[in-house]
Enzyme design. Sequence first.
Site, short mmCIF file in Angstrom:
data_model
loop_
_atom_site.label_atom_id
_atom_site.label_comp_id
_atom_site.label_asym_id
_atom_site.label_seq_id
_atom_site.Cartn_x
_atom_site.Cartn_y
_atom_site.Cartn_z
CD GLU A 255 -2.93 -1.04 0.18
OE1 GLU A 255 -3.09 -0.34 -0.37
OE2 GLU A 255 -3.62 -2.27 0.27
CB CYS A 294 -2.89 6.36 2.32
SG CYS A 294 -4.02 5.33 3.25
P1 NAP Z 1 8.37 4.78 4.62
O1 NAP Z 1 9.52 6.12 4.94
O2 NAP Z 1 8.37 4.42 3.33
O3 NAP Z 1 8.45 4.16 5.69
C1 NAP Z 1 7.43 3.04 5.97
C2 NAP Z 1 7.99 2.03 6.70
O4 NAP Z 1 9.12 1.28 6.02
C3 NAP Z 1 8.62 2.34 8.05
O5 NAP Z 1 8.16 1.49 9.06
C4 NAP Z 1 9.99 2.48 8.07
O6 NAP Z 1 10.82 2.37 8.94
C5 NAP Z 1 10.13 1.32 6.87
N1 NAP Z 1 11.39 1.49 6.10
C6 NAP Z 1 11.97 2.49 5.46
N2 NAP Z 1 13.19 2.34 4.78
C7 NAP Z 1 13.03 0.84 4.82
C8 NAP Z 1 14.07 -0.20 4.34
N3 NAP Z 1 14.99 0.29 3.42
N4 NAP Z 1 13.70 -1.36 4.54
C9 NAP Z 1 12.80 -1.90 5.40
N5 NAP Z 1 11.94 -1.00 5.94
C10 NAP Z 1 12.06 0.24 5.76
O7 NAP Z 1 6.89 5.81 4.68
P2 NAP Z 1 6.19 6.68 5.75
O8 NAP Z 1 6.90 8.06 5.65
O9 NAP Z 1 6.22 5.91 7.07
O10 NAP Z 1 4.81 6.69 5.43
C11 NAP Z 1 4.07 7.85 4.37
C12 NAP Z 1 3.72 7.14 3.22
O11 NAP Z 1 3.17 6.05 3.32
C13 NAP Z 1 3.16 8.05 2.30
O12 NAP Z 1 3.68 8.29 1.09
C14 NAP Z 1 1.68 7.39 2.25
O13 NAP Z 1 0.88 7.78 1.24
C15 NAP Z 1 2.03 6.19 2.44
N6 NAP Z 1 0.56 5.48 2.88
C16 NAP Z 1 0.03 4.43 2.27
C17 NAP Z 1 -0.96 4.10 2.90
C18 NAP Z 1 -2.03 2.95 2.18
O14 NAP Z 1 -2.71 2.31 2.73
N7 NAP Z 1 -1.85 2.99 0.64
C19 NAP Z 1 -1.28 4.23 4.25
C20 NAP Z 1 -0.65 5.09 4.93
C21 NAP Z 1 0.47 5.66 4.22
P3 NAP Z 1 11.21 3.50 9.88
O15 NAP Z 1 10.33 4.57 10.09
O16 NAP Z 1 11.99 2.80 11.00
O17 NAP Z 1 12.44 4.40 8.76
#
Ligand code: NAP
Length: 519
Positions: A255, A294
């Site tokens: 997602e 999101c």
């Molecule tokens: P993110 O930076 O991609 O992080 C998401 C998760 O991935 C966090 O738990 C992060 O851990 C982990 N992570 C980051 N880099 C990683 C890697 N190299 N390997 C493994 N895990 C890794 O996203 P975010 O900033 O938390 O969330 C915002 C985004 O999520 C927005 O773009 C939004 O649109 C999207 N979103 C989508 C939905 C949906 O249902 N479609 C719902 C909510 C949000 P750390 O925090 O420890 O870095």
Amino acid sequence: MKLSNFLCGEWVEGAGEGIALHNPVTGDEVARVSSDGLDLDAALSYARMQGNSSLQAMNYAERAGLLKKISEVLSANRDRYYDIARINYGATKTDAAVDIDGAIFTLKFYARAASALGDATLLKEGSPVGLAKTEDFQGQHYLQPLSGVAVFINAFNFPSWGLWEKAAPAIVSGVPVVIKPATPTAWLTQIMVKDVIDAGILPKGALSVVCGSARELLNFVQAEDVVSFTGSAETAAMIKTHPAVVANSVRVNIEADSLNAAILGSDAIPGSDEFALAVREIVSELTTKAGQKCTAIRRIFVPSESIDALSDVLITKLGKISVGDPADEAIRMGPLVSVEQKDAALTALAQLQADSSSVFDQNSADVDQGAMLSPILLRNDHGLDAAATHDVEVFGPVATLIPYDTDDSLIAMIRRGKGSLVASLYSSDIDFITTIIPAIADLHGRLMVVDKTVGKQHTGHGNVMPSCMHGGPGRAGGGEELGGLRALTLYHRRYVVQSSPQVLAALNAKAVDINVLCQ
Ligand code: NAP
């Protein structure tokens, strides 16, 4: 306070100082997390061995009963969770309700829906098909629960709902969960897991939590596991191509981000119910959780002749939104979850502003402190050429008004978003609605049509209902969650048994037909 991790049936602290979590209003440190030095390989093995076998020893209805008990524990602690949501990520009461009450509602929904599966232990698809000239050799398709572990890597914006909307169908399917919450807001996830563990509801290994970056977690996933990721498209690309995921063909559900649309039909003119309903929804989507959903509306498509009137109404309504510390109950919109997220939102905003004009923006030194950002409404008249508007997601209280003149140009611009979670249409013109829906449906997971007949009942553009599918194609990640009991299919494998009617009858005695998933 360093948050413990719950792995291999034990509470254990990660090594070192860890990473600090902050109050986005005051900047104060509220907790620390660390996953350093933890044996994540052992944690996944333990969940597979202990958690999976204990859960699989139960039938679907018994596992549904576990969800009911979890929802009761969370309900009993609800006030404490509201406080943590405010302190750790600046949630107003309305924001906290979306995350916390949304989780409890979803758990109760699955507890009720899955109890209908009764004492079955696997799912079957329809009836046996004949494979020979006589009836003596037949094939029957089944769905078997996975024998591995469900690894959830979650986004920062829904530390409660994001865990439980995934965990409910996993646990009902008999698949144990290891949750890695996003670091900035991990506290609420961790405390909820702790309350559920302390209540002694779940068998050992059924639920684990690792707080902190845990970047090596995916190194240990195996063929029988499933990974469910929510977050940015950039991280999603890394998850999908992780060597262990690729080598073991691990199932992955993604997602990711999305440029969700609100679309006013040409009948949604100022003074109409549909116009007023669109205004209400746009204001709510811009301000709830400070736009960090999101599903939030990012692009607003409006007939050229109505765009000035819509701008004017939105300017008036947004001007009444109070932005500040949610500890003050008069405040309608809190901060972004962290200063880092605000910086990320401002960087993305600058890309949109390069060819958009500003319609509403009250950010100033007074409001714009710490992680605060007031709502921002932009306008872009460049149609399909508005590249950034159709490409860049600002994960905050920002949306862009875009005029359109013909159905064809509208359809082309909506499709230019390259795949979204949701679009909402405000119109009662059946010809318009039935033209637009099939023209954009393949690039959307959900389409909501609002006219005056559903004005009071509709569930909202941004609200995800457990009975309806959540997910979207293309840049939205291509995943599917929820949708009632359809969600169970992510945690099952399809296979076919070719045999005599007697063997199939014996297997079928323990199976329930998958058609119940669609009720
Ligand atoms: P993110 O930076 O991609 O992080 C998401 C998760 O991935 C966090 O738990 C992060 O851990 C982990 N992570 C980051 N880099 C990683 C890697 N190299 N390997 C493994 N895990 C890794 O996203 P975010 O900033 O938390 O969330 C915002 C985004 O999520 C927005 O773009 C939004 O649109 C999207 N979103 C989508 C939905 C949906 O249902 N479609 C719902 C909510 C949000 P750390 O925090 O420890 O870095």
